[in-house]
Every structure is written in structure tokens, then in C-alpha cells.
Design an enzyme around this catalytic site. Structure first.
Site, PDB file in Angstrom:
ATOM      1  N   LYS A   1      89.589  23.284  78.330  1.00 35.20           N
ATOM      2  CA  LYS A   1      90.974  23.285  77.647  1.00 35.20           C
ATOM      3  C   LYS A   1      90.918  22.266  76.313  1.00 35.20           C
ATOM      4  O   LYS A   1      91.008  22.317  75.273  1.00 35.20           O
ATOM      5  CB  LYS A   1      91.901  22.709  78.519  1.00 35.20           C
ATOM      6  CG  LYS A   1      93.130  22.520  77.871  1.00 35.20           C
ATOM      7  CD  LYS A   1      94.515  22.369  78.964  1.00 35.20           C
ATOM      8  CE  LYS A   1      95.550  22.039  78.201  1.00 35.20           C
ATOM      9  NZ  LYS A   1      96.691  21.886  79.273  1.00 35.20           N
TER      10      LYS A   1
ATOM     11  N   HIS B   1      84.583  29.272 114.530  1.00 34.13           N
ATOM     12  CA  HIS B   1      83.239  28.739 115.389  1.00 34.13           C
ATOM     13  C   HIS B   1      82.797  27.261 114.585  1.00 34.13           C
ATOM     14  O   HIS B   1      81.948  26.673 114.897  1.00 34.13           O
ATOM     15  CB  HIS B   1      82.107  29.508 115.125  1.00 34.13           C
ATOM     16  CG  HIS B   1      82.379  31.057 115.505  1.00 34.13           C
ATOM     17  ND1 HIS B   1      82.222  31.219 117.056  1.00 34.13           N
ATOM     18  CD2 HIS B   1      83.173  32.053 115.237  1.00 34.13           C
ATOM     19  CE1 HIS B   1      82.652  32.363 117.512  1.00 34.13           C
ATOM     20  NE2 HIS B   1      83.361  33.014 116.462  1.00 34.13           N
TER      21      HIS B   1
ATOM     22  N   GLU C   1      81.205  16.542  81.916  1.00 36.07           N
ATOM     23  CA  GLU C   1      80.468  17.392  82.403  1.00 36.07           C
ATOM     24  C   GLU C   1      80.203  18.598  81.837  1.00 36.07           C
ATOM     25  O   GLU C   1      79.097  19.033  81.581  1.00 36.07           O
ATOM     26  CB  GLU C   1      81.001  17.909  83.926  1.00 36.07           C
ATOM     27  CG  GLU C   1      81.240  16.818  84.892  1.00 36.07           C
ATOM     28  CD  GLU C   1      82.652  15.775  84.594  1.00 36.07           C
ATOM     29  OE1 GLU C   1      83.110  15.931  83.555  1.00 36.07           O
ATOM     30  OE2 GLU C   1      83.055  15.136  85.408  1.00 36.07           O
TER      31      GLU C   1
ATOM     32  N   GLU D   1      95.852  18.278  92.765  1.00 33.06           N
ATOM     33  CA  GLU D   1      96.089  17.851  91.509  1.00 33.06           C
ATOM     34  C   GLU D   1      97.487  17.864  91.060  1.00 33.06           C
ATOM     35  O   GLU D   1      97.878  17.116  90.329  1.00 33.06           O
ATOM     36  CB  GLU D   1      95.130  18.425  90.514  1.00 33.06           C
ATOM     37  CG  GLU D   1      94.793  17.658  89.184  1.00 33.06           C
ATOM     38  CD  GLU D   1      93.558  18.164  88.393  1.00 33.06           C
ATOM     39  OE1 GLU D   1      93.956  18.888  87.451  1.00 33.06           O
ATOM     40  OE2 GLU D   1      92.459  17.547  88.646  1.00 33.06           O
TER      41      GLU D   1
ATOM     42  N   LYS E   1      86.974   8.375  85.228  1.00 31.31           N
ATOM     43  CA  LYS E   1      86.388   9.016  83.798  1.00 31.31           C
ATOM     44  C   LYS E   1      85.899   7.921  83.030  1.00 31.31           C
ATOM     45  O   LYS E   1      84.883   7.649  82.486  1.00 31.31           O
ATOM     46  CB  LYS E   1      87.226   9.772  83.125  1.00 31.31           C
ATOM     47  CG  LYS E   1      87.309  11.310  83.639  1.00 31.31           C
ATOM     48  CD  LYS E   1      88.103  12.266  82.756  1.00 31.31           C
ATOM     49  CE  LYS E   1      88.751  13.473  83.286  1.00 31.31           C
ATOM     50  NZ  LYS E   1      89.457  14.010  82.577  1.00 31.31           N
TER      51      LYS E   1
ATOM     52  N   GLY F   1      95.420  23.021  82.929  1.00 30.80           N
ATOM     53  CA  GLY F   1      94.218  23.633  83.552  1.00 30.80           C
ATOM     54  C   GLY F   1      93.970  24.359  84.783  1.00 30.80           C
ATOM     55  O   GLY F   1      93.562  25.435  85.035  1.00 30.80           O
ATOM     56  N   ARG F   2      94.681  23.742  85.867  1.00 32.68           N
ATOM     57  CA  ARG F   2      94.783  24.544  86.981  1.00 32.68           C
ATOM     58  C   ARG F   2      95.799  25.767  87.238  1.00 32.68           C
ATOM     59  O   ARG F   2      95.888  26.485  88.044  1.00 32.68           O
ATOM     60  CB  ARG F   2      95.116  23.288  88.351  1.00 32.68           C
ATOM     61  CG  ARG F   2      96.303  22.564  88.135  1.00 32.68           C
ATOM     62  CD  ARG F   2      96.556  21.291  88.921  1.00 32.68           C
ATOM     63  NE  ARG F   2      97.697  20.658  88.707  1.00 32.68           N
ATOM     64  CZ  ARG F   2      97.712  19.512  87.838  1.00 32.68           C
ATOM     65  NH1 ARG F   2      96.543  19.448  86.927  1.00 32.68           N
ATOM     66  NH2 ARG F   2      98.763  18.995  87.649  1.00 32.68           N
TER      67      ARG F   2
HETATM   68  O1  F6P Z   1      89.832  16.673  86.183  1.00 32.98           O
HETATM   69  C1  F6P Z   1      90.781  16.535  85.568  1.00 32.98           C
HETATM   70  C2  F6P Z   1      90.870  17.738  84.590  1.00 32.98           C
HETATM   71  O2  F6P Z   1      91.842  17.528  83.481  1.00 32.98           O
HETATM   72  C3  F6P Z   1      91.622  19.167  85.127  1.00 32.98           C
HETATM   73  O3  F6P Z   1      93.003  19.008  85.189  1.00 32.98           O
HETATM   74  C4  F6P Z   1      90.992  20.323  84.598  1.00 32.98           C
HETATM   75  O4  F6P Z   1      91.193  21.397  85.156  1.00 32.98           O
HETATM   76  C5  F6P Z   1      89.474  19.749  84.133  1.00 32.98           C
HETATM   77  O5  F6P Z   1      89.481  18.348  84.047  1.00 32.98           O
HETATM   78  C6  F6P Z   1      88.754  20.390  83.186  1.00 32.98           C
HETATM   79  O6  F6P Z   1      89.225  20.120  81.857  1.00 32.98           O
HETATM   80  P1  F6P Z   1      88.991  20.717  80.566  1.00 32.98           P
HETATM   81  O7  F6P Z   1      89.102  22.272  80.797  1.00 32.98           O
HETATM   82  O8  F6P Z   1      89.841  20.290  79.492  1.00 32.98           O
HETATM   83  O9  F6P Z   1      87.678  20.759  80.528  1.00 32.98           O
END
Ligand code: F6P
Length: 548
Positions: free
Chosen positions: A212, A390, A218, A359, A510, A273-274
Site C-alpha cells: 500500500k 491431535h 521487508e 491489528e 520499525k 491494509g488488512r
Molecule cells: O505491519 C503494519 C502494516 O502497516 C500493516 O498494517 C500492513 O498490512 C503491512 O504493514 C504492509 O504494509 P504495506 O502494504 O504498505 O507494505
């Protein structure tokens, strides 16, 4: 009955106080007694709506409990907040944003405004572009840099830009185009990318960089390494345009990364995002199952949105489920909720729900910034049945913790093999029955059990569960299930008066990681000014990394 303002302390509301008394009265009541007293209980506490059947009779509730929970929903203004969300009001106050994932699945012709502008036409424009692109990949019309067709699709994203896509791909794998391979890379651990790409041919591989913000460490680290992996074989910068597309709200960062914005699929800041798996973030899902099935998925979401928006609360699935979650979290001190899907295709559903629920409602201050004096979002966890039986069900049956559980099952399997499905579903019904009713010492003794062994073999029962049944796991049903939990989370958030749509809690880690990364990478020993534990760990890592 008037709606109290959100600032009134939750614990002081009339419904809350009455619920405390109701919970007290129920504390020693067993589900055995509740069922014995009312032969109709199973039917009384079941509803069917839009193809989803919810049996909530095996909960530690009476009709009074439900009446009071509904009163609580009214007092807290759930209907008003819901309408504000659907109307595009900026209910995500800390980020000053509207919350309009419901617009992502609004049919053409509906009208939903943000800042005076109808967003539905834009949603469909993007869907049409995604459909065109997905068809080109599926048909082989889109060729890689060397003219080969794309056979592998790798989604690079994390959090909402990963969990929705991977969950939906797994859930709808039955409907996927089988000559395409899908992989999902999220972890900044290089192992994730290495293992996802090790057997892939770069000439046949498409990367979808899903972010987003397009600033997530990452994802950008993985995307850069993926580009190096690609160019190590193709050795031509021009190849990037054929092998990389982006899904983002941030055009400037996408182009800075080197992806042609003609190959970018956008969405909007009013999609959390979620809550984004049905936006362009679902591009990998659409390529896998095809545009028609993706639209069926959206239709399922929309059906449940309409149900949430219009059904009376006493017959409203997400309202009831949300209220029951509040009931156990706040009146029975339950710390967790187990989600137990009896369908192998839903194996990532609990992981997906963890971000959605935790979240969203893992908050401890109210919208006004006051500390809450009640419990908020519980821990969600789970595994597909029957595997969990199990492993961890022992604790649910006989442990000291109360774990309310959602069982999810289907009347039809997509893979009919012998009597597997009946056996699978027999376990759903058996587990909820065993949890609720248990086994008394008398019953254990009557089996001839030696006296010393009796306590070990007793099942107290009185463990609550919901059972959700649907016809089969198809795209519509998946959409309905996800929307059911999205709106349940919304209801909980309104009751608790927290902002279910921000995630400030992920920021501190972060920021610290960025600073520490600099310290780990520094050539000369950096001056460390953390606490003594962190300083020592960093030194140790720097030293051992150098020597091994
Ligand atoms: O971990 C925090 C967060 O902002 C989530 O809410 C989101 O889904 C994720 O990081 C990834 O964010 P982006 O889509 O901006 O890479």
C-alpha cells in the site's frame, strides 16, 4: 432507549452493568442445564442468512444475555457507526481517513462518496484493468522479456499485502489455473525469497510487488533482491517492465523503484491494509482463479455487507458474533478465540484472521485517548481441523483456560474421496458436543474406570463454541466468511470505543529496527546507547557474525 455518547465509560452503561449481573448468574450454570431446560435451544439460538448458518446455542448465554448484548450494541451506537462507515465518513480518526473496504465490492452503479466524490467508478476501472491483465497472463498473451509465457507468479508483500492474497489463493486453489505456479514472499529473511524462487525460471516469472505504502522495508528489500535475481539471468534492465508489476497507492515510490506506472494497479488510502484483499492487492488471486471467479468473491463480500447494513441486529450474523466475542473477553476473562476451519483449503484462514482481528482491536486507548478499563481484542489463533484435535484441543477440553471456539464446516467437499468428508464433519459435531457437554464422573465410572483414574477422564464441558456451516467453499462463500469477520471486528471495536483501523503499535519496532540495522552494518564498532541487554545482544551478534 437512547444512544449514550461514546465518551461515557463503557462499564457505566446500563447494559454493561446488567450484563455483569447476567454473567454472574451464569457463572455456575452448565450448558447441560441450559439445554435440558429448553428442548428448542438449538433452534432458538441459530440463524441462517445469505447461505451462512450460525448455531450459537452452545454458548454460555440465555435469551436475557442476547437481549442485553443487543441493548449494549444500541447504547454504544453500533448502527450509527456502521452507517457512518458506509457513508464514507472519516471514522479512522487518528489517520483522518474514511474506511471503505465495502466500496471495493460495491456493484457498478452504486454510489459511495469520499470527500464528495463517488469512488465506485474508480473501483471498477481498476477491476477492469486487473481483469484484462489477469487474462493476458492466464492465456499466455503476456510474454516475458525473452518471449516465453509467464508460468510463475510471485507475490511480494507483507501483512495485509500478503496474508489476504496467500489465504485467498489457498482457499480457492480448487478454482485456480493449474498450469500456473503461485508463490508468496513476505519475510525479510532471505530464506523466504530463496526458497520461493530456487526452482523457478526467471524468464517465466512475474513478480507482483504489493505494498500500500511502497515504503515497507521487508517488501522493498525482497523486491530489490528479486530484481537482482531476475537480472542475474536476463541481464537487461528492460526486462523489469515485463516481469514486475506493482500494486500500491503510492505512484511516486513505485516509479522511483523502477516499475513503469503503466504496470501499476492502484487503490486508495480509505482501504486499510488488512481490509485490502479484494482491492488490487488481490491481483494474484484474480490471476489464479480468473476475473469471473474474483467477481464472485466480491459478490459474496457484498452480500454480507448488505446483510450487515440492513438485517435487524437480532438476526445479524456479524453483530451477534461480535457481541459474543465481547461477552467472553469482558465477562468471562477469555484471553483468546480459537478459529477452527474444517477444510484444508482454509489452512491460512486463522493466520489471516490474526492480522484482521488483532491489528484492528489490539488497542488500549479509546477514540478520545483515554485508557480503557476493560478488556479489548482477544488473541485469535487456530489450525484446520482435524489436525488441531491431535495437538492443542487437549487444553481446550480439559485445561484451566476458557477458549471460545468458532468451528467452520461445509456440507459438500470439493474433493469427494470415499467417506472422508463425513468423517471430517463428524469431528466438527463431535467436538462441539464434547466441549459443551463433557463427560461427568458418573459417566466415567459407569464405563468401569478405576476410581483413581476417574478425575483424569472427566470432561467438565461447559466450553463454548459457535458452529458456522455453509454449502461449499466457493468464491462467494469465502467472500461472505471474510466479510463476516471484518464486520464482527467492527462491532467489537465500536463497543470498546477503539479505533479498529489504525495500527500505531507496529511503528516503534520499525523505527528501532532501522536504527539497529545501521549499528549492525557499521564498519567500526558503533557507540551503543540502548539498555544493557540490547547493547550486549548487539555486541554479541556483531562479534559472532564476524568470527563464524
Ligand atoms: O505491519 C503494519 C502494516 O502497516 C500493516 O498494517 C500492513 O498490512 C503491512 O504493514 C504492509 O504494509 P504495506 O502494504 O504498505 O507494505
Amino acid at each position: 432507549m437512547g444512544t449514550t455518547t461514546a465518551t461515557a465509560s463503557l462499564r457505566q452503561t446500563p447494559a454493561w452493568q446488567a450484563l455483569e449481573e447476567n454473567a454472574e448468574a451464569l457463572r455456575e450454570t452448565h450448558l447441560r442445564d441450559l439445554f435440558a431446560a429448553d428442548p428448542e435451544r438449538g433452534e432458538r439460538f441459530s440463524i441462517e442468512a445469505e447461505g451462512l448458518f450460525l448455531d450459537y446455542s452452545k454458548n454460555r448465554i440465555t435469551e436475557d444475555t442476547i437481549r442485553l448484548l443487543l441493548q449494549l450494541a444500541e447504547e454504544r451506537g453500533v448502527a450509527e457507526r456502521r452507517d457512518a462507515m458506509f457513508a464514507g465518513e472519516k471514522i479512522n480518526v487518528t489517520e483522518r481517513r474514511a474506511v471503505l473496504h465495502v466500496a471495493l465490492r460495491a456493484p457498478k452503479g452504486e454510489h459511495i462518496e469520499v470527500d464528495g466524490e463517488d469512488v465506485v467508478p474508480e473501483v471498477h476501472e481498476v477491476l477492469d484493468r486487473m481483469s484484462e491483465f489477469a487474462e493476458r497472463i492466464r492465456s499466455g498473451a503476456w510474454q516475458g522479456h525473452t518471449g516465453k509465457r509467464i508460468r510463475n507468479v510471485v507475490n511480494i508483500g507483507i501483512g495485509g499485502s500478503d496474508l489476504g492474497p496467500v489465504m485467498a489463493y489457498e482457499a480457492l486453489r480448487y478454482y485456480s489455473q493449474r498450469d500456473l505456479t503461485f508463490r508468496f514472499v513476505s519475510n525479510v529473511d532471505g530464506t523466504d525469497l530463496a526458497e520461493a524462487t530456487r526452482d523457478l525460471d526467471p524468464e517465466e516469472t512475474l513478480f507482483i510487488v504489493a505494498s500500500k505504502t511502497f515504503t515497507t522495508l521487508e517488501t522493498l528489500t525482497n523486491a530489490r533482491s528479486a530484481r537482482e535475481w531476475l537480472l542475474a539471468t536476463l541481464d537487461d534492465e528492460a526486462a523489469v517492465a515485463k516481469h514486475f508489476v506493482a500494486v500500491s497507492t503510492n505512484e511516486a515510490e513505485v516509479s522511483k523503484f523502477g516499475i513503469d506506472t503503466a504496470n501499476m494497479f492502484g487503490f486508495w488510502d480509505w482501504v486499510g491494509g488488512r481490509y485490502s484483499m479484494d482491492s488490487a492487492i488481490g491481483l494474484s488471486t484474480m490471476i489464479a482463479i480468473g476475473p469471473d471467479n474474483f467477481r464472485r468473491l466480491l459478490a459474496g463480500f457484498h452480500t454480507l455487507d448488505e446483510h450487515f447494513r440492513t438485517a435487524p441486529f437480532e438476526r445479524n450474523l456479524p453483530v451477534l458474533m461480535g457481541l459474543l466475542t465481547v461477552w467472553y473477553a469482558d465477562f468471562f476473562a477469555a484471553q483468546t478465540v480459537a478459529v477452527l476451519p474444517y477444510d484444508q483449503y482454509l489452512k491460512r484462514f486463522p493466520a489471516y484472521l490474526q492480522q484482521l482481528t488483532m491489528e484492528s482491536n489490539g488497542k488500549s486507548v479509546t477514540l478520545e485517548g483515554a485508557h480503557v478499563d476493560y478488556e479489548t481484542g482477544p488473541i485469535f489463533w487456530g489450525e484446520p481441523g482435524t489436525n488441531g484435535q491431535h495437538s492443542f484441543y487437549q487444553l481446550i477440553h480439559q485445561g484451566t483456560k476458557l477458549v471460545p471456539a468458532d468451528f467452520i464446516g461445509f456440507s459438500h467437499t470439493l474433493n469427494p474421496i470415499g467417506d472422508h468428508h463425513d468423517l471430517l464433519m463428524a469431528n466438527v459435531f463431535a467436538q462441539t458436543e464434547a466441549l459443551a457437554f463433557g463427560k461427568t464422573p458418573e459417566e466415567v465410572r459407569a464405563e468401569g474406570t478405576e476410581e483413581w483414574l476417574v478425575p483424569h477422564r472427566v470432561f467438565e464441558g461447559n466450553r463454548p463454541s459457535n458452529t458456522i456451516l455453509a454449502d461449499r467453499l466457493d468464491p462467494e462463500t469465502l467472500g461472505k466468511l471474510v466479510a463476516l469477520y471484518e464486520h464482527s471486528v467492527f462491532v467489537q471495536g465500536v463497543i470498546w470505543n477503539v479505533n479498529s483501523f489504525d495500527q500505531w503499535g507496529v511503528e516503534l519496532g520499525k523505527v528501532l529496527a532501522k536504527r539497529i540495522a545501521g549499528e549492525l552494518e557499521a564498519d567500526s564498532e558503533p557507540e551503543l546507547t540502548h539498555d544493557s541487554s540490547t547493547n550486549a545482544l548487539l555486541r554479541r551478534y556483531r562479534n559472532t557474525r564476524r568470527t563464524s
